[in-house]
Scaffold this motif. Structure first.
Motif, PDB file in Angstrom:
ATOM      1  N   ALA A  53       9.284 -16.149 -87.779  1.00  0.00           N
ATOM      2  CA  ALA A  53       7.848 -16.357 -87.576  1.00  0.00           C
ATOM      3  C   ALA A  53       7.169 -16.747 -88.882  1.00  0.00           C
ATOM      4  O   ALA A  53       7.330 -16.091 -89.909  1.00  0.00           O
ATOM      5  N   GLY A  54       6.408 -17.823 -88.841  1.00  0.00           N
ATOM      6  CA  GLY A  54       5.719 -18.325 -90.018  1.00  0.00           C
ATOM      7  C   GLY A  54       6.511 -19.346 -90.796  1.00  0.00           C
ATOM      8  O   GLY A  54       5.962 -20.029 -91.659  1.00  0.00           O
ATOM      9  N   VAL A 175       3.291 -24.624 -94.042  1.00  0.00           N
ATOM     10  CA  VAL A 175       2.893 -24.363 -92.661  1.00  0.00           C
ATOM     11  C   VAL A 175       2.529 -25.650 -91.934  1.00  0.00           C
ATOM     12  O   VAL A 175       2.128 -25.616 -90.767  1.00  0.00           O
ATOM     13  N   ASP A 176       2.681 -26.770 -92.604  1.00  0.00           N
ATOM     14  CA  ASP A 176       2.387 -28.071 -92.005  1.00  0.00           C
ATOM     15  C   ASP A 176       3.707 -28.797 -91.758  1.00  0.00           C
ATOM     16  O   ASP A 176       4.309 -29.369 -92.668  1.00  0.00           O
ATOM     17  N   ALA A 177       4.176 -28.769 -90.506  1.00  0.00           N
ATOM     18  CA  ALA A 177       5.480 -29.355 -90.177  1.00  0.00           C
ATOM     19  C   ALA A 177       5.517 -30.844 -90.473  1.00  0.00           C
ATOM     20  O   ALA A 177       6.556 -31.380 -90.874  1.00  0.00           O
ATOM     21  N   LEU A 204       4.336 -21.256 -99.076  1.00  0.00           N
ATOM     22  CA  LEU A 204       3.952 -20.456 -97.922  1.00  0.00           C
ATOM     23  C   LEU A 204       2.975 -19.362 -98.320  1.00  0.00           C
ATOM     24  O   LEU A 204       3.036 -18.851 -99.452  1.00  0.00           O
ATOM     25  N   PRO A 205       2.096 -18.954 -97.402  1.00  0.00           N
ATOM     26  CA  PRO A 205       1.211 -17.824 -97.687  1.00  0.00           C
ATOM     27  C   PRO A 205       2.028 -16.549 -97.865  1.00  0.00           C
ATOM     28  O   PRO A 205       3.183 -16.462 -97.450  1.00  0.00           O
ATOM     29  N   GLY A 212      -4.215 -17.215 -90.377  1.00  0.00           N
ATOM     30  CA  GLY A 212      -5.147 -18.325 -90.337  1.00  0.00           C
ATOM     31  C   GLY A 212      -4.494 -19.662 -90.588  1.00  0.00           C
ATOM     32  O   GLY A 212      -5.135 -20.704 -90.464  1.00  0.00           O
ATOM     33  N   ARG A 213      -3.224 -19.643 -90.964  1.00  0.00           N
ATOM     34  CA  ARG A 213      -2.487 -20.882 -91.221  1.00  0.00           C
ATOM     35  C   ARG A 213      -1.197 -20.852 -90.417  1.00  0.00           C
ATOM     36  O   ARG A 213      -0.102 -20.984 -90.949  1.00  0.00           O
ATOM     37  N   ASP A 214      -1.340 -20.679 -89.137  1.00  0.00           N
ATOM     38  CA  ASP A 214      -0.205 -20.622 -88.224  1.00  0.00           C
ATOM     39  C   ASP A 214       0.379 -22.029 -88.073  1.00  0.00           C
ATOM     40  O   ASP A 214      -0.354 -22.971 -87.755  1.00  0.00           O
ATOM     41  N   PRO A 215       1.691 -22.195 -88.296  1.00  0.00           N
ATOM     42  CA  PRO A 215       2.297 -23.523 -88.178  1.00  0.00           C
ATOM     43  C   PRO A 215       2.028 -24.205 -86.842  1.00  0.00           C
ATOM     44  O   PRO A 215       1.798 -25.420 -86.794  1.00  0.00           O
ATOM     45  N   LEU A 216       2.033 -23.440 -85.755  1.00  0.00           N
ATOM     46  CA  LEU A 216       1.778 -24.040 -84.441  1.00  0.00           C
ATOM     47  C   LEU A 216       0.336 -24.517 -84.313  1.00  0.00           C
ATOM     48  O   LEU A 216       0.070 -25.591 -83.767  1.00  0.00           O
TER      49      LEU A 216
END
Length: 257
Positions: A53-54, A175-177, A204-205, A212-216
């Motif tokens: 996750a993340g 977090v930006d695919a 990564l955070p 607040g910066r969820d990859p999805l």
């Protein structure tokens, strides 16, 4: 050593919506399987599960940049995102026995494979993700060999050893695919054309601070901005990922992984 600032996305708009749909769908599948695996772990049915996750954007974004006809990924043990992206066995990647099924260090295997690709002139590039279970010594030795022999390898992870070797390093929003995909694609092209090894270092955070910066969510926002999808697309993805996750988790519960 050349070191970029945080990478921004410069992927050409042609084909961008399709790429974003692929990235989102794959990450959603990884997220759903991982959530199910964590539930199994809490019930004592899957000891030792390591959640991704993340980290979905790092694993999926980098693996999606590969040319499956000639490149090869060498993930760390249980990198579920790489397994799903490359159509490998997701159940094996999740299962607690997966780590024991991998013989030797992935970085050593990646460098050896890259040497073969260079000698055979296949145009293939090895992609190796640096994660838990890989020691600093293994990474340093692999990067030294890759740098000295000018091998077609792209390392994805912390870049500290590469600074000694003078490898080009690209910092990228982890977090930006799409940004990870773009940076990895550039590194693969560089290696493929004789530029040698390089590093893509995702930023990564801190753990627990990425809500607040969820990859999805980041990928969903980019995808909605293309104007090519509506809520129906995301509902379809949710249904599909539920079915895929149920199949993978069912294999794990019945011991068929």
């Amino acid at each position: 050593m050349p070191l970029t600032t945080l990478e921004t996305v410069t992927v050409a708009p042609v084909g961008l919506p399709a790429l974003l749909r692929r990235l989102y769908r794959t990450m959603a599948t990884v997220r759903r399987i991982d959530a199910g695996a964590r539930a199994l772990e809490r019930r004592g049915e899957l000891p030792g599960h390591r959640s991704v996750a993340g980290n979905e954007a790092v694993q999926v974004g980098s693996a999606a940049a590969l040319d499956p006809a000639r490149d090869l990924a060498f993930p760390a043990a249980r990198d579920l995102g790489v397994a799903v992206t490359t159509s490998a066995d997701a159940a094996l990647a999740v299962h607690s026995r997966a780590a024991r099924a991998v013989g030797g260090s992935p970085v050593a295997h990646a460098v050896a494979w890259a040497l073969g690709a260079k000698l055979d002139r296949t145009g293939g590039v090895a992609l190796v993700l640096l994660g838990p279970g890989i020691t600093a010594r293994e990474v340093d030795e692999a990067m030294t060999t890759a740098a000295v022999s000018h091998l077609p390898v792209v390392f994805v992870g912390p870049a500290a050893p590469s600074r000694v070797q003078g490898m080009p390093t690209t910092l990228v929003d982890g977090v930006d695919a799409l940004a990870v995909h773009d940076a990895t694609a550039r590194a693969l092209d560089r290696a493929r054309t004789g530029g040698g090894p390089s590093v893509v270092e995702p930023v990564l955070p801190e753990p627990g601070a990425w809500g607040g910066r969820d990859p999805l969510l980041v990928c969903e926002q980019l995808l909605r901005e293309t104007g090519t999808v509506d809520d129906g697309f995301f509902a379809d993805v949710a249904d599909t990922t539920d079915a895929l996750a149920a199949a993978v988790l069912g294999r794990i519960r019945t011991g068929r992984a």
